[in-house]
Design a protein around this motif. Structure first.
Motif, PDB file in Angstrom:
ATOM      1  N   GLY A  73       0.792  -1.224   0.000  1.00  0.00           N
ATOM      2  CA  GLY A  73       0.000   0.000   0.000  1.00  0.00           C
ATOM      3  C   GLY A  73       0.824   1.274   0.000  1.00  0.00           C
ATOM      4  O   GLY A  73       2.050   1.249  -0.115  1.00  0.00           O
ATOM      5  N   PRO A  74       0.115   2.366   0.149  1.00  0.00           N
ATOM      6  CA  PRO A  74       0.773   3.678   0.108  1.00  0.00           C
ATOM      7  C   PRO A  74       1.412   4.085   1.433  1.00  0.00           C
ATOM      8  O   PRO A  74       2.036   5.133   1.517  1.00  0.00           O
ATOM      9  CB  PRO A  74      -0.390   4.624  -0.244  1.00  0.00           C
ATOM     10  N   TRP A  75       1.266   3.273   2.465  1.00  0.00           N
ATOM     11  CA  TRP A  75       1.799   3.633   3.773  1.00  0.00           C
ATOM     12  C   TRP A  75       3.160   3.013   3.986  1.00  0.00           C
ATOM     13  O   TRP A  75       3.555   2.086   3.295  1.00  0.00           O
ATOM     14  CB  TRP A  75       0.837   3.182   4.867  1.00  0.00           C
ATOM     15  N   GLY A  76       3.855   3.518   4.983  1.00  0.00           N
ATOM     16  CA  GLY A  76       5.172   2.983   5.295  1.00  0.00           C
ATOM     17  C   GLY A  76       5.275   2.626   6.768  1.00  0.00           C
ATOM     18  O   GLY A  76       4.420   2.986   7.575  1.00  0.00           O
ATOM     19  N   PHE A  77       6.342   1.946   7.100  1.00  0.00           N
ATOM     20  CA  PHE A  77       6.553   1.550   8.492  1.00  0.00           C
ATOM     21  C   PHE A  77       6.817   2.760   9.384  1.00  0.00           C
ATOM     22  O   PHE A  77       6.745   2.665  10.598  1.00  0.00           O
ATOM     23  CB  PHE A  77       7.684   0.527   8.586  1.00  0.00           C
ATOM     24  N   GLU A  78       7.113   3.887   8.774  1.00  0.00           N
ATOM     25  CA  GLU A  78       7.333   5.111   9.544  1.00  0.00           C
ATOM     26  C   GLU A  78       6.019   5.799   9.931  1.00  0.00           C
ATOM     27  O   GLU A  78       6.017   6.697  10.772  1.00  0.00           O
ATOM     28  CB  GLU A  78       8.214   6.101   8.774  1.00  0.00           C
ATOM     29  N   VAL A  82       0.881   2.549  11.797  1.00  0.00           N
ATOM     30  CA  VAL A  82       1.539   1.260  11.542  1.00  0.00           C
ATOM     31  C   VAL A  82       2.415   0.888  12.736  1.00  0.00           C
ATOM     32  O   VAL A  82       2.384  -0.246  13.227  1.00  0.00           O
ATOM     33  CB  VAL A  82       2.377   1.317  10.241  1.00  0.00           C
ATOM     34  N   GLY A  83       3.182   1.849  13.225  1.00  0.00           N
ATOM     35  CA  GLY A  83       4.031   1.613  14.397  1.00  0.00           C
ATOM     36  C   GLY A  83       3.228   1.211  15.615  1.00  0.00           C
ATOM     37  O   GLY A  83       3.625   0.299  16.362  1.00  0.00           O
ATOM     38  N   VAL A  88       1.670  -2.895  19.512  1.00  0.00           N
ATOM     39  CA  VAL A  88       0.601  -3.594  20.236  1.00  0.00           C
ATOM     40  C   VAL A  88       0.699  -5.105  20.021  1.00  0.00           C
ATOM     41  O   VAL A  88       0.536  -5.884  20.969  1.00  0.00           O
ATOM     42  CB  VAL A  88      -0.787  -3.032  19.857  1.00  0.00           C
ATOM     43  N   VAL A  89       0.997  -5.540  18.813  1.00  0.00           N
ATOM     44  CA  VAL A  89       1.164  -6.977  18.561  1.00  0.00           C
ATOM     45  C   VAL A  89       2.348  -7.522  19.365  1.00  0.00           C
ATOM     46  O   VAL A  89       2.258  -8.601  19.963  1.00  0.00           O
ATOM     47  CB  VAL A  89       1.333  -7.281  17.053  1.00  0.00           C
ATOM     48  N   ILE A  90       3.431  -6.786  19.429  1.00  0.00           N
ATOM     49  CA  ILE A  90       4.600  -7.224  20.203  1.00  0.00           C
ATOM     50  C   ILE A  90       4.256  -7.317  21.686  1.00  0.00           C
ATOM     51  O   ILE A  90       4.604  -8.297  22.356  1.00  0.00           O
ATOM     52  CB  ILE A  90       5.802  -6.291  19.953  1.00  0.00           C
ATOM     53  N   MET A 144      -5.704   2.530  13.404  1.00  0.00           N
ATOM     54  CA  MET A 144      -5.798   2.013  12.041  1.00  0.00           C
ATOM     55  C   MET A 144      -6.949   2.682  11.280  1.00  0.00           C
ATOM     56  O   MET A 144      -6.794   3.109  10.141  1.00  0.00           O
ATOM     57  CB  MET A 144      -6.048   0.498  12.044  1.00  0.00           C
ATOM     58  N   VAL A 145      -8.107   2.732  11.920  1.00  0.00           N
ATOM     59  CA  VAL A 145      -9.285   3.302  11.254  1.00  0.00           C
ATOM     60  C   VAL A 145      -9.085   4.775  10.929  1.00  0.00           C
ATOM     61  O   VAL A 145      -9.445   5.236   9.840  1.00  0.00           O
ATOM     62  CB  VAL A 145     -10.552   3.082  12.135  1.00  0.00           C
TER      63      VAL A 145
END
Length: 150
Positions: A73-78, A82-83, A88-90, A144-145
């Motif tokens: 997609g158009p997003w990045g890890f920065e 996303v961060g 939260v998953v970690i 996210m939303v």
């Protein structure tokens, strides 16, 4: 159906499973108290085992689909949202084996022994971390939303 739609579907299923399981555990824990110690001890053992059997697969689907969505997609890890999701998953991946699984088994043993202080300590620890975990997942869903930070 596009690849993005499939990945988004899997991502939502992973998050929904995690959040839904949290709510079910809270509800069953409350309702189950009136069912007696055998039920309560059994439920604590079941809840302790959910880490590897439900939360881990859901977390893997959530993380893998999220990473793939970023790559496609158009997003990045920065990007902040996303961060937040990755963090939260970690945190969830750490809380399961460090807090929920061992404390769930301790709670079950304390219930069976009639150790009220042990039950209060274990259930209090689980409840506190479960509340934190649930609030973090809700915050990640909000991030996210709203694409927080973009």
């Amino acid at each position: 159906m596009t690849l993005r739609n499939i990945l988004l579907f899997l991502h939502i299923v992973g998050a929904g499973t995690w959040l839904g399981a949290n709510f079910v555990q809270m509800a069953v824990g409350q309702v189950g108290r009136s069912e007696g110690s055998a039920f309560s001890a059994g439920w604590m053992r079941v809840a302790a085992k959910l880490g590897g059997r439900l939360y881990m697969p859901a977390g893997i689907v959530l993380l893998a689909s999220g990473i793939w969505l970023v790559l496609e997609g158009p997003w990045g890890f920065e990007d902040l949202f996303v961060g937040i999701g990755v963090v939260v998953v970690i945190i969830g991946a750490i809380l399961g084996p460090v807090v929920f699984t061992p404390t769930g088994f301790k709670a079950a043993e304390a219930i069976e022994k009639g150790d009220e202080a042990g039950v209060r300590a274990a259930v209090g620890r689980i409840t506190g971390f479960a509340t934190l975990d649930t609030l973090l997942v809700l915050f990640a869903v909000f991030a996210m939303v709203s694409k927080l930070g973009t």
